[in-house]
Design an enzyme around this catalytic site. Structure first.
Site, PDB file in Angstrom:
ATOM      1  N   SER A  41       0.813  -1.168   0.005  1.00  0.00           N
ATOM      2  CA  SER A  41      -0.073   0.043   0.127  1.00  0.00           C
ATOM      3  C   SER A  41       0.876   1.143  -0.088  1.00  0.00           C
ATOM      4  O   SER A  41       2.018   1.200   0.338  1.00  0.00           O
ATOM      5  CB  SER A  41      -0.811   0.000   1.398  1.00  0.00           C
ATOM      6  OG  SER A  41      -1.357   1.191   1.538  1.00  0.00           O
ATOM      7  N   TYR A  48      -1.008  -0.517  10.493  1.00  0.00           N
ATOM      8  CA  TYR A  48      -1.400  -0.792   9.355  1.00  0.00           C
ATOM      9  C   TYR A  48      -0.356  -0.386   8.341  1.00  0.00           C
ATOM     10  O   TYR A  48       0.329  -1.384   7.510  1.00  0.00           O
ATOM     11  CB  TYR A  48      -2.602  -0.200   8.670  1.00  0.00           C
ATOM     12  CG  TYR A  48      -3.122  -0.544   7.328  1.00  0.00           C
ATOM     13  CD1 TYR A  48      -3.369  -1.777   6.947  1.00  0.00           C
ATOM     14  CD2 TYR A  48      -2.997   0.686   6.473  1.00  0.00           C
ATOM     15  CE1 TYR A  48      -3.348  -2.217   5.578  1.00  0.00           C
ATOM     16  CE2 TYR A  48      -3.171   0.277   5.049  1.00  0.00           C
ATOM     17  CZ  TYR A  48      -3.674  -1.230   4.798  1.00  0.00           C
ATOM     18  OH  TYR A  48      -3.684  -1.451   3.254  1.00  0.00           O
TER      19      TYR A  48
HETATM   20  P1  NDP Z   1     -11.584  -6.079   0.968  1.00  0.00           P
HETATM   21  O1  NDP Z   1     -11.956  -5.953   2.443  1.00  0.00           O
HETATM   22  O2  NDP Z   1     -12.512  -6.038   0.219  1.00  0.00           O
HETATM   23  O3  NDP Z   1     -10.802  -7.457   0.689  1.00  0.00           O
HETATM   24  C1  NDP Z   1     -10.057  -8.024   1.717  1.00  0.00           C
HETATM   25  C2  NDP Z   1      -9.846  -9.560   1.397  1.00  0.00           C
HETATM   26  O4  NDP Z   1      -8.835 -10.242   2.405  1.00  0.00           O
HETATM   27  C3  NDP Z   1     -11.018 -10.482   1.622  1.00  0.00           C
HETATM   28  O5  NDP Z   1     -11.094 -11.259   0.783  1.00  0.00           O
HETATM   29  C4  NDP Z   1     -11.101 -10.983   2.895  1.00  0.00           C
HETATM   30  O6  NDP Z   1     -11.727 -12.097   3.044  1.00  0.00           O
HETATM   31  C5  NDP Z   1      -9.647 -11.350   3.014  1.00  0.00           C
HETATM   32  N1  NDP Z   1      -8.997 -11.543   4.312  1.00  0.00           N
HETATM   33  C6  NDP Z   1      -8.838 -10.843   5.443  1.00  0.00           C
HETATM   34  N2  NDP Z   1      -8.676 -11.085   6.601  1.00  0.00           N
HETATM   35  C7  NDP Z   1      -8.468 -12.539   6.270  1.00  0.00           C
HETATM   36  C8  NDP Z   1      -8.193 -13.735   6.976  1.00  0.00           C
HETATM   37  N3  NDP Z   1      -7.657 -13.547   8.153  1.00  0.00           N
HETATM   38  N4  NDP Z   1      -8.091 -14.828   6.409  1.00  0.00           N
HETATM   39  C9  NDP Z   1      -8.248 -14.845   5.110  1.00  0.00           C
HETATM   40  N5  NDP Z   1      -8.606 -13.897   4.409  1.00  0.00           N
HETATM   41  C10 NDP Z   1      -8.752 -12.668   4.697  1.00  0.00           C
HETATM   42  O7  NDP Z   1     -10.067  -5.080   0.745  1.00  0.00           O
HETATM   43  P2  NDP Z   1      -9.264  -4.856  -0.328  1.00  0.00           P
HETATM   44  O8  NDP Z   1      -9.391  -5.603  -1.611  1.00  0.00           O
HETATM   45  O9  NDP Z   1      -9.105  -3.381  -0.599  1.00  0.00           O
HETATM   46  O10 NDP Z   1      -7.877  -5.376   0.470  1.00  0.00           O
HETATM   47  C11 NDP Z   1      -6.845  -6.225  -0.399  1.00  0.00           C
HETATM   48  C12 NDP Z   1      -5.732  -5.769   0.105  1.00  0.00           C
HETATM   49  O11 NDP Z   1      -5.325  -4.737  -0.763  1.00  0.00           O
HETATM   50  C13 NDP Z   1      -5.394  -5.799   1.583  1.00  0.00           C
HETATM   51  O12 NDP Z   1      -3.960  -6.290   1.684  1.00  0.00           O
HETATM   52  C14 NDP Z   1      -5.149  -4.388   1.621  1.00  0.00           C
HETATM   53  O13 NDP Z   1      -4.470  -3.859   2.587  1.00  0.00           O
HETATM   54  C15 NDP Z   1      -4.703  -3.792   0.429  1.00  0.00           C
HETATM   55  N6  NDP Z   1      -4.927  -2.558  -0.174  1.00  0.00           N
HETATM   56  C16 NDP Z   1      -6.116  -1.803  -0.204  1.00  0.00           C
HETATM   57  C17 NDP Z   1      -6.423  -0.554  -0.489  1.00  0.00           C
HETATM   58  C18 NDP Z   1      -7.756   0.279  -0.322  1.00  0.00           C
HETATM   59  O14 NDP Z   1      -7.810   1.439  -0.460  1.00  0.00           O
HETATM   60  N7  NDP Z   1      -8.581  -0.644  -0.476  1.00  0.00           N
HETATM   61  C19 NDP Z   1      -4.983   0.268  -1.052  1.00  0.00           C
HETATM   62  C20 NDP Z   1      -4.010  -0.395  -0.779  1.00  0.00           C
HETATM   63  C21 NDP Z   1      -3.852  -1.820  -0.452  1.00  0.00           C
HETATM   64  P3  NDP Z   1     -12.419 -12.689   3.889  1.00  0.00           P
HETATM   65  O15 NDP Z   1     -13.304 -11.679   4.917  1.00  0.00           O
HETATM   66  O16 NDP Z   1     -13.751 -13.628   3.299  1.00  0.00           O
HETATM   67  O17 NDP Z   1     -11.917 -13.691   4.832  1.00  0.00           O
HETATM   68  C1  8X3 Z   2      -5.135   1.562   2.021  1.00  0.00           C
HETATM   69  C2  8X3 Z   2      -4.706   2.818   1.460  1.00  0.00           C
HETATM   70  O1  8X3 Z   2      -4.372   5.272   2.174  1.00  0.00           O
HETATM   71  O2  8X3 Z   2      -6.376   3.987   3.206  1.00  0.00           O
HETATM   72  O3  8X3 Z   2      -3.846   0.691   1.984  1.00  0.00           O
HETATM   73  O4  8X3 Z   2      -4.049   3.310   3.623  1.00  0.00           O
HETATM   74  S1  8X3 Z   2      -4.816   3.952   2.799  1.00  0.00           S
END
Ligand code: NDP
Ligand code: 8X3
Length: 250
Positions: free
Chosen positions: A136, A149
């Site tokens: 991120s 985070y």
């Molecule tokens: P979502 O919440 O939409 O998706 C997160 C996914 O992670 C879900 O499929 C969830 O599945 C899975 N997950 C979380 N905890 C667990 C666990 N303990 N075991 C198994 N699976 C898990 O968020 P995003 O798609 O945005 O996030 C995906 C990645 O991108 C993350 O690493 C996030 O930090 C990163 N990210 C997101 C950004 C944003 O602004 N959205 C920006 C930068 C990075 P389930 O709950 O079914 O287990």
């Molecule tokens: C998710 C992006 O800016 O919310 O990783 O931390 S931010």
């Protein structure tokens, strides 16, 4: 059509679900991991034999091992690992944070990611495959309330670069994908289910979509084999940087 196989963690929502769909539509074999079995079932119904799913908590190493041991023979030759499962919990400043939430972020974003990578390195080396780690911008640019985070994502970025060193000469590619604000379930999770807060954050901002990141991962996975993108930072045009803060006396 291709005979390639990709494993995507966190495939039940957001970036992971979009990535699983993108690759399955293109004929890749997709292994989809997440906790929510119903979401994974939807993917399995959409793509049939192209998808293998396993519902478990990625923090549970025993469950991870069982899922890996249970991979059908045709899904074992993994070419691309997308370490995507992750989360932010809370937006409070460090003194007001819940320690259990800090631990959950560390266990998911760091420990589980490193554990799965460790398990799959022999296969990825054999396949001259690729690792795509979802980090991120929060791992590079600190912001108030980012605390653990942001630090967990700094780990992901640095781990990716260090893996590049250790995998030197193996042909395995490693990329740290570093998105900015993206509209997924991320903010809903971070705020403990506050839909209004999530809607407010993204409203009018034209954030990144899951599809955008899936297309980035598709591009990475299909680069000519002599190229490695070490890090890729992706932001919405509407998002940029804030300045430093100064606490003044008196
Ligand atoms: P979502 O919440 O939409 O998706 C997160 C996914 O992670 C879900 O499929 C969830 O599945 C899975 N997950 C979380 N905890 C667990 C666990 N303990 N075991 C198994 N699976 C898990 O968020 P995003 O798609 O945005 O996030 C995906 C990645 O991108 C993350 O690493 C996030 O930090 C990163 N990210 C997101 C950004 C944003 O602004 N959205 C920006 C930068 C990075 P389930 O709950 O079914 O287990
Ligand atoms: C998710 C992006 O800016 O919310 O990783 O931390 S931010």
């Amino acid at each position: 059509m291709t005979s390639k196989t990709i494993l995507v963690t966190g495939a039940s929502a957001g970036f992971g679900a979009a990535t699983a769909r993108c690759f399955a539509q293109a004929g890749w074999r997709v292994i989809a991991f997440a906790r929510r079995a119903d979401r994974l079932q939807q993917l399995a119904e959409e793509f049939g034999a192209n998808i293998h799913t396993a519902a478990f908590d990625i923090r549970d190493e025993g469950a991870m091992q069982i899922a890996l041991d249970a991979l059908p023979a045709e899904f074992r030759a993994i070419d691309v690992l997308v370490n995507n499962a992750g989360l932010a919990l809370g937006t409070a400043k460090a003194p007001h944070c819940d320690l259990a939430q800090w631990r959950q972020m560390i266990d998911t974003n760091i420990t589980a990611l490193a554990t799965l990578t460790h398990h799959l390195l022999p296969t990825l080396i054999e396949r001259r495959g690729a690792i795509v780690n979802i980090s991120s911008v929060a791992g590079t640019y600190p912001y108030t309330g980012g605390n653990v985070y942001g630090a967990s994502k700094a780990f992901v970025t640095q781990f990716s670069l260090d893996l590049r060193c250790d995998l030197h000469g193996t042909g395995v590619r490693v990329t740290s994908v570093e998105p900015g604000m993206a509209q997924t379930e991320f903010t809903l999770v971070r705020t403990g289910g506050d839909q209004a807060a999530s809607d407010k954050l993204y409203q009018g901002a034209m954030p990144i979509t899951g599809h955008d990141i899936a297309e980035t991962i598709w591009w990475l996975a299909n680069l000519p084999p002599h190229l490695n993108i070490n890090r890729i930072e992706v932001m919405p045009v509407t998002q940029s940087f804030a300045g430093f803060q100064v606490a003044r006396a008196g």
